[in-house]
Design a protein around this motif. Structure first.
Motif, PDB file in Angstrom:
ATOM      1  N   ILE A 633       2.585  83.400   0.211  1.00  0.00           N
ATOM      2  CA  ILE A 633       2.780  83.171   1.638  1.00  0.00           C
ATOM      3  C   ILE A 633       4.236  82.808   1.909  1.00  0.00           C
ATOM      4  N   VAL A 634       4.853  83.542   2.835  1.00  0.00           N
ATOM      5  CA  VAL A 634       6.200  83.214   3.304  1.00  0.00           C
ATOM      6  C   VAL A 634       6.157  83.190   4.831  1.00  0.00           C
ATOM      7  N   ASP A 635       6.573  82.066   5.415  1.00  0.00           N
ATOM      8  CA  ASP A 635       6.560  81.896   6.871  1.00  0.00           C
ATOM      9  C   ASP A 635       5.186  82.204   7.471  1.00  0.00           C
ATOM     10  N   GLY A 636       4.151  81.776   6.768  1.00  0.00           N
ATOM     11  CA  GLY A 636       2.792  81.940   7.268  1.00  0.00           C
ATOM     12  C   GLY A 636       2.201  83.323   7.098  1.00  0.00           C
ATOM     13  N   GLN A 637       2.941  84.279   6.487  1.00  0.00           N
ATOM     14  CA  GLN A 637       2.463  85.649   6.309  1.00  0.00           C
ATOM     15  C   GLN A 637       2.207  85.948   4.832  1.00  0.00           C
ATOM     16  N   VAL A 638       1.148  86.730   4.571  1.00  0.00           N
ATOM     17  CA  VAL A 638       0.879  87.181   3.206  1.00  0.00           C
ATOM     18  C   VAL A 638       1.868  88.292   2.861  1.00  0.00           C
ATOM     19  N   VAL A 639       2.681  88.047   1.832  1.00  0.00           N
ATOM     20  CA  VAL A 639       3.730  89.018   1.471  1.00  0.00           C
ATOM     21  C   VAL A 639       3.547  89.570   0.061  1.00  0.00           C
ATOM     22  N   GLY A 640       2.498  89.157  -0.619  1.00  0.00           N
ATOM     23  CA  GLY A 640       2.271  89.653  -1.970  1.00  0.00           C
ATOM     24  C   GLY A 640       1.173  88.861  -2.645  1.00  0.00           C
ATOM     25  N   PHE A 641       1.136  88.948  -3.976  1.00  0.00           N
ATOM     26  CA  PHE A 641       0.095  88.234  -4.720  1.00  0.00           C
ATOM     27  C   PHE A 641       0.637  87.829  -6.085  1.00  0.00           C
ATOM     28  N   ILE A 642      -0.027  86.826  -6.670  1.00  0.00           N
ATOM     29  CA  ILE A 642       0.180  86.430  -8.063  1.00  0.00           C
ATOM     30  C   ILE A 642      -1.201  86.312  -8.679  1.00  0.00           C
ATOM     31  N   SER A 643      -1.362  86.837  -9.890  1.00  0.00           N
ATOM     32  CA  SER A 643      -2.700  86.806 -10.500  1.00  0.00           C
ATOM     33  C   SER A 643      -2.609  86.934 -12.013  1.00  0.00           C
ATOM     34  N   LYS A 644      -3.591  86.380 -12.645  1.00  0.00           N
ATOM     35  CA  LYS A 644      -3.801  86.695 -14.049  1.00  0.00           C
ATOM     36  C   LYS A 644      -4.449  88.066 -14.121  1.00  0.00           C
ATOM     37  N   LEU A 645      -4.089  88.861 -15.133  1.00  0.00           N
ATOM     38  CA  LEU A 645      -4.692  90.185 -15.299  1.00  0.00           C
ATOM     39  C   LEU A 645      -6.152  90.035 -15.693  1.00  0.00           C
ATOM     40  N   HIS A 646      -6.995  90.802 -15.028  1.00  0.00           N
ATOM     41  CA  HIS A 646      -8.433  90.718 -15.300  1.00  0.00           C
ATOM     42  C   HIS A 646      -8.695  90.908 -16.797  1.00  0.00           C
ATOM     43  N   PRO A 647      -9.534  90.065 -17.411  1.00  0.00           N
ATOM     44  CA  PRO A 647      -9.766  90.141 -18.869  1.00  0.00           C
ATOM     45  C   PRO A 647     -10.188  91.526 -19.352  1.00  0.00           C
ATOM     46  N   SER A 648     -11.014  92.229 -18.567  1.00  0.00           N
ATOM     47  CA  SER A 648     -11.469  93.552 -19.015  1.00  0.00           C
ATOM     48  C   SER A 648     -10.308  94.543 -19.077  1.00  0.00           C
ATOM     49  N   VAL A 649      -9.390  94.431 -18.124  1.00  0.00           N
ATOM     50  CA  VAL A 649      -8.215  95.323 -18.134  1.00  0.00           C
ATOM     51  C   VAL A 649      -7.291  94.942 -19.281  1.00  0.00           C
ATOM     52  N   ALA A 650      -7.086  93.636 -19.477  1.00  0.00           N
ATOM     53  CA  ALA A 650      -6.245  93.177 -20.590  1.00  0.00           C
ATOM     54  C   ALA A 650      -6.804  93.665 -21.915  1.00  0.00           C
ATOM     55  N   SER A 651      -8.125  93.656 -22.031  1.00  0.00           N
ATOM     56  CA  SER A 651      -8.770  94.128 -23.269  1.00  0.00           C
ATOM     57  C   SER A 651      -8.532  95.615 -23.478  1.00  0.00           C
ATOM     58  N   GLU A 652      -8.609  96.402 -22.398  1.00  0.00           N
ATOM     59  CA  GLU A 652      -8.362  97.845 -22.511  1.00  0.00           C
ATOM     60  C   GLU A 652      -6.954  98.139 -23.013  1.00  0.00           C
ATOM     61  N   TYR A 653      -6.001  97.319 -22.603  1.00  0.00           N
ATOM     62  CA  TYR A 653      -4.609  97.537 -22.996  1.00  0.00           C
ATOM     63  C   TYR A 653      -4.201  96.693 -24.203  1.00  0.00           C
ATOM     64  N   ASP A 654      -5.166  96.033 -24.858  1.00  0.00           N
ATOM     65  CA  ASP A 654      -4.912  95.200 -26.048  1.00  0.00           C
ATOM     66  C   ASP A 654      -3.859  94.137 -25.764  1.00  0.00           C
ATOM     67  N   LEU A 655      -4.007  93.427 -24.649  1.00  0.00           N
ATOM     68  CA  LEU A 655      -3.059  92.401 -24.264  1.00  0.00           C
ATOM     69  C   LEU A 655      -3.728  91.031 -24.305  1.00  0.00           C
TER      70      LEU A 655
END
Length: 771
Positions: A633-655
Motif C-alpha cells: 500500500i502506498v498513499d492508500g492504494q494497492v500498488v503491488g504484492f509481497i508473498s511467499k511462493l506457494h509450497p506446491s510451486v516451490a516444490s515443482e521448481y525444487d526451491l
C-alpha cells in the motif's frame, strides 16, 4: 539458399566478374554468404563412350566394357549395374588422381585386364545421383569423346550458400538473386526463350478446374504427357547440389524450376482426378480452417502448406500457385496448422509471376521428351501494386548524404520497382508483388542503401542541436538507476528476461493472459508464444536454474514491462529471494537461516521506499501463499504484492523458502529529500505491551496512533509478538515509541501524557489496553 555461378549466368552475364567479387557484393547488399565451394573435376577424367559390354566370365557382378576415350579404345572392368553400350560416361584414365591417394592404374580384376575406371558422380566430386555410374548428355555442353570434363564449365562450378532473413523470400530463387546482382552491377537480364512442344489436344478436352468458394490464391494448370521424358543430367546435378534430388524425373524437374524461378509448382497424377470417361476435374475449395485445398478423387494438397506425394503415372496435371505470405502465415499461426516443407517458401513469399514459372517448366520438359497439352486453365486475380510516394529529400535525410534522384530511380528500377517522377522532389513508386515486405519510405531507403553499399556511405560528425531533454523519460531513467543501486545494496542481482512468455505456463498458475487475438503472430519459439503478464514467473525460473547449479541462495530483481489482457503495457519492479538469507560464516556457525517474510519485506522496503502492508482479501493466482502474503500500500492504494511462493510451486521448481514481490514502478516515489532541522534535545524510548485480539490487523492500531497527529511521536515500531494459553484468543503486541520534542527536553510528565493519550485512543476506538 544455394546458387551456382553457371546457374546465375543463365539469367545475367557475369563472365567478367569473379566469384570472390560476387560474394563480396552479396554480403554488401544484405545477402550474407555462408559458404563457397569450388566444384572441380580432376584432370585426366575424359568423356568416353561405351562401345560394347559383356559379362565377366568369373564374376556375376562385373562387366567387361570396351570404351572409346578418343585417343584409343580401352578395356575397363566395371561393377556398376547401370552401365550399358551406347552410353557417354566419365572415364578416369590410367594416371588420373581422384584425390585422397586414389590413383588409377592398370590392373587385373578376376584375371581380366582393366585400363581405367568408369566413374560415378561422387567419384569425380559431383553430387550423388544414383548408386551406379554417371551417364552424360549434351546438357553439359557438346560431348566430345576424349575431352576432359574439367573443360566443361557447367561441371566445374562455384556453389555459393546464402543466409537469408525471413523477409527476403524474393531471393529464394536463382531468378531473385540474379535480380539483385543485376541491380548492383547494372547488368541487363537475359531474355528467356520458351520452346514448348504442344500436342494436338487442347487442355479443355481432358481437364476442368472449378472454384467452389472465394479463393485467396492464384493458379495456372496445364497437363503433360511424361512417358518419354528424361531429365537432363545438368538439371539433376543442380538439384543434387541443393540437396533435394529424389531420383524421380518429374519431381526433380518441379524442384529445379521452383528453385530457378521461385514459382511454387506441384503435380498431380491425372488418374487421381479423372472420371470413367477420362476427364480430370480439379476442385479448389476452402477447408474448415479456411485454407485453399485442391480436391480430385481425394484431397491432393493444401495450397502453400503441404504437398502430397506424387503418384506414378504418364499424364500429370501441373499446378503453379501463389498465395500472399502474410495472410498464410497469420492463418497458420491462428489455427496451429501443421505444415510441410513447402511452407518455408510460401510463408516467406514465392514468386507471384506464375505464368513465367509454368512456361519455364513446360519449356524444360518439352526439350527432354515430354508433351504439353495445348492451353491452360488459369485462376488469376491481378492485384493492384502498392504505391508509395517517396520524398527524395527525406530519403537523403535518412541516409545521411545526398543521392541524386536519377540514381535512386535507377536503383529501384533495377530491383523491379516501377518509378514515376511526379515532381521536383517526389518519386511515385509501385512495389512489385514479390516484395511484400516493402511498406514505407524507410523500407524503400533501405533498398537504396543496400545497392549503394553501406561502406560507400560517407562517415561524418553527428550534428546535435542541444535542447532541454528533461522529461518523464529522463526522470524515469534516473529513478530506475536509483532503484538498481538500492536493490544491489540489499543483495539483489539484476536480470533481463524476455517480455514473451509461455501461455500454457501462465494459465497453469492461474495468471492472467493476453487475449489470443492480440498474441504474437510469429513467435521466436513455441514456448514464448504470448506477452508476459508478470515478471515473477521469469525470476522464479531463474532461481530454479541457479538452484540446479548448486547455489543455496539466489536473489534477483528486474525492472521491465508487463501486459494486461488488452496488451496495454506498464512498468513494474519485481523481486525474488530464495534460500539462505546470508552466506555461511562464523557468525552463523556455517548454518545460515533461510529468508523469511519480514527479512524479505525489509529488503524490498529499503529498495523502493516507504510502504504499508495489508492482508490480501483475494488471492488472484497460484504463486501466492495463502497465509504469508500481503498487498503493498502506498498513499492508500494497492500498488503491488509481497508473498511467499506457494509450497506446491516451490516444490515443482525444487526451491526452498522463496519470496516474491512485484510493485508498480510509477507509484514508487522519486522525490528530492528535503533537509530539515533536527531536534537537539534528547529522545526517549517507551514500550507499550498491548492485549490485542489475534484477528485484529496491526494496520488498525497504526491508524489510531496516526490520527493523534502528535508531533512528539517521532517513530514507532512493532518489536514483539507473544502468545500463550493464558491469553486465550488474544496476543501481546509490544510497540516501541521514540518520543522527542523540538523545543525542549521532555520531562516525565510530558512522556506520561503522550503515552496515556495513546492508550486512551486505543481503548476508545479499538477496546484494547495494556497487558
Amino acid at each position: 539458399m544455394i546458387i551456382t555461378r553457371s546457374w546465375i549466368q543463365e539469367y545475367i552475364d557475369i563472365s567478367n566478374i569473379t566469384t570472390e567479387d560476387i560474394c563480396k557484393t552479396l554480403n554488401a547488399i544484405g545477402l550474407e554468404v555462408d559458404s563457397v565451394e569450388e566444384q572441380r573435376i580432376p584432370s585426366k577424367v575424359v568423356v568416353g563412350k561405351v562401345l560394347e559390354k559383356e559379362k565377366h566370365p568369373d564374376a556375376d557382378k562385373l562387366n567387361i566394357c570396351q570404351v572409346d576415350i578418343g585417343s584409343e579404345t580401352v578395356q575397363i572392368v566395371c561393377g556398376a549395374k547401370n552401365v550399358d553400350a551406347g552410353q557417354f560416361v566419365p572415364v578416369a584414365v590410367v594416371g588420373c588422381n581422384l584425390g585422397e591417394g586414389f590413383k588409377i592404374k592398370r590392373a587385373k580384376l578376376r584375371g581380366v585386364e582393366s585400363n581405367g575406371m568408369i566413374c560415378s558422380s561422387t567419384e569425380i566430386g559431383l553430387p550423388k545421383l544414383n548408386d551406379g555410374i554417371l551417364e552424360l548428355d549434351d546438357s553439359i555442353g557438346k560431348l566430345e569423346i576424349g575431352k576432359e570434363l574439367k573443360d566443361y564449365p557447367f561441371l566445374n562450378d562455384d556453389i555459393i550458400e546464402i543466409e537469408l532473413t525471413a523477409n527476403r523470400g524474393d531471393c529464394l530463387s536463382i531468378n531473385g538473386v540474379a535480380r539483385e546482382l543485376s541491380a548492383f552491377y547494372s547488368i541487363a537480364f537475359k531474355e528467356q526463350e520458351f520452346n514448348i512442344n504442344y500436342n494436338d489436344l487442347g487442355i479443355g478436352q481432358i481437364l476442368e478446374v472449378e472454384s467452389l468458394s472465394t479463393i485467396e490464391s492464384t493458379y495456372i494448370y496445364t497437363v503433360i504427357n511424361s512417358e518419354n521424358f528424361t531429365l537432363p543430367v545438368l538439371q539433376k546435378l543442380r538439384v543434387g547440389a541443393i540437396d533435394k534430388f529424389k531420383a524421380q524425373d518429374l519431381v526433380d524437374s518441379l524442384t529445379y524450376i521452383t528453385h530457378s524461378t521461385g514459382v511454387i509448382l506441384n503435380a498431380y497424377a491425372k488418374k487421381d482426378a479423372e472420371d470413367v470417361k477420362g476427364l480430370a476435374t480439379i476442385h479448389i475449395q476452402k477447408d474448415k480452417q479456411g485454407f485453399d485445398v485442391i480436391i480430385g478423387d481425394k484431397k491432393l494438397s493444401t495450397v502453400g502448406v503441404e504437398h502430397c506425394e506424387v503418384s506414378q503415372d504418364n499424364e500429370y496435371i501441373i499446378e503453379a500457385s501463389y498465395i500472399n505470405p502474410e495472410l498464410l502465415a497469420k492463418k497458420v499461426f491462428e489455427t496451429k496448422k501443421e505444415t510441410g516443407d513447402i511452407y518455408y517458401r510460401s510463408s516467406r513469399g514465392s514468386e507471384p509471376d506464375i505464368e513465367t514459372g509454368m512456361k519455364s517448366f513446360c519449356s524444360l520438359i518439352s526439350k527432354s521428351g515430354a508433351e504439353v497439352y495445348n492451353g491452360n486453365e488459369a485462376l488469376v486475380d491481378y492485384q493492384e501494386k502498392t504505391t508509395i510516394d517517396v520524398s527524395v529529400k527525406k530519403v537523403n535525410a535518412i541516409i545521411g548524404q545526398d543521392v541524386e534522384k536519377a540514381h535512386i530511380d535507377n536503383i529501384l528500377s533495377g530491383l523491379g520497382f516501377e518509378v514515376k517522377d511526379n515532381s521536383s522532389d517526389v518519386l511515385s513508386i509501385k512495389v512489385p508483388h514479390y516484395r511484400h515486405d516493402i511498406k514505407n519510405i524507410a523500407d524503400v531507403t533501405e533498398e537504396v542503401v543496400r545497392i549503394i553499399g553501406i561502406d560507400n556511405i560517407k562517415a561524418k560528425p553527428l550534428a546535435i542541436d542541444e535542447v532541454n531533454r528533461v522529461n518523464k523519460t529522463s526522470y524515469d531513467l534516473v529513478k530506475k538507476n536509483k532503484l538498481r543501486a538500492k536493490a544491489i545494496e540489499n543483495g539483489f542481482f539484476e536480470t533481463v528476461t524476455y517480455v514473451f512468455a509461455d501461455r500454457e505456463k501462465l494459465s497453469k498458475y492461474s495468471l492472467p493472459t493476453v487475449k489470443e487475438s492480440l498474441d504474437l503472430l510469429n513467435p521466436i519459439v513455441k514456448e514464448l508464444d504470448t506477452f508476459r503478464t508478470t515478471i515473477s514467473l521469469n525470476l522464479i525460473e531463474a532461481c530454479s536454474n541457479n538452484a540446479k547449479l548448486g547455489f543455496k541462495s539466489a536473489a534477483f530483481f528486474e525492472i521491465g514491462k508487463i501486459f494486461d489482457l488488452n496488451r496495454e503495457e506498464k512498468t513494474v519492479v519485481s523481486f525474488v529471494f530464495s534460500g539462505q538469507k546470508e552466506f555461511e560464516e562464523i557468525t552463523n556457525a556455517g548454518k545460515p537461516e533461510n529468508i523469511d517474510f519480514f527479512s524479505f519485506s525489509k529488503k524490498v522496503l529499503n529498495t523502493v521506499g516507504k510502504f504499508d502492508l495489508e492482508p490480501m482479501n483475494k488471492i488472484s493466482n497460484d504463486l501466492i501463499h495463502p497465509y504469508q502474503s500481503a498487498n503493498v500500500i502506498v498513499d492508500g492504494q494497492v500498488v503491488g504484492f509481497i508473498s511467499k511462493l506457494h509450497p506446491s510451486v516451490a516444490s515443482e521448481y525444487d526451491l526452498s523458502d522463496t519470496f516474491i514481490a512485484e510493485i508498480d514502478f510509477e507509484t514508487i516515489a522519486n522525490n528530492l529529500i528535503k533537509v530539515e532541522s533536527y531536534s537537539k534535545f534528547q529522545a526517549s524510548k517507551k514500550d507499550l505491551s498491548l492485549i490485542v485480539p489475534q484477528d485484529m490487523e496491526f494496520k488498525k492500531i497504526k491508524d489510531v496512533i496516526n490520527s493523534l497527529e502528535n508531533k512528539t511521536i517521532k517513530q514507532y515500531n512493532l518489536i514483539d509478538i507473544y502468545k500463550d494459553e493464558n491469553l486465550g484468543e488474544n496476543e501481546s503486541l509490544t510497540i516501541r515509541f521514540v518520543l522527542q520534542n523540538d523545543e525542549k527536553t521532555l520531562e516525565e510528565e510530558d512522556i506520561t501524557s503522550t503515552m496515556n493519550s495513546i492508550l486512551e485512543a486505543l481503548k476508545e476506538k479499538l477496546n484494547i489496553e495494556l497487558r
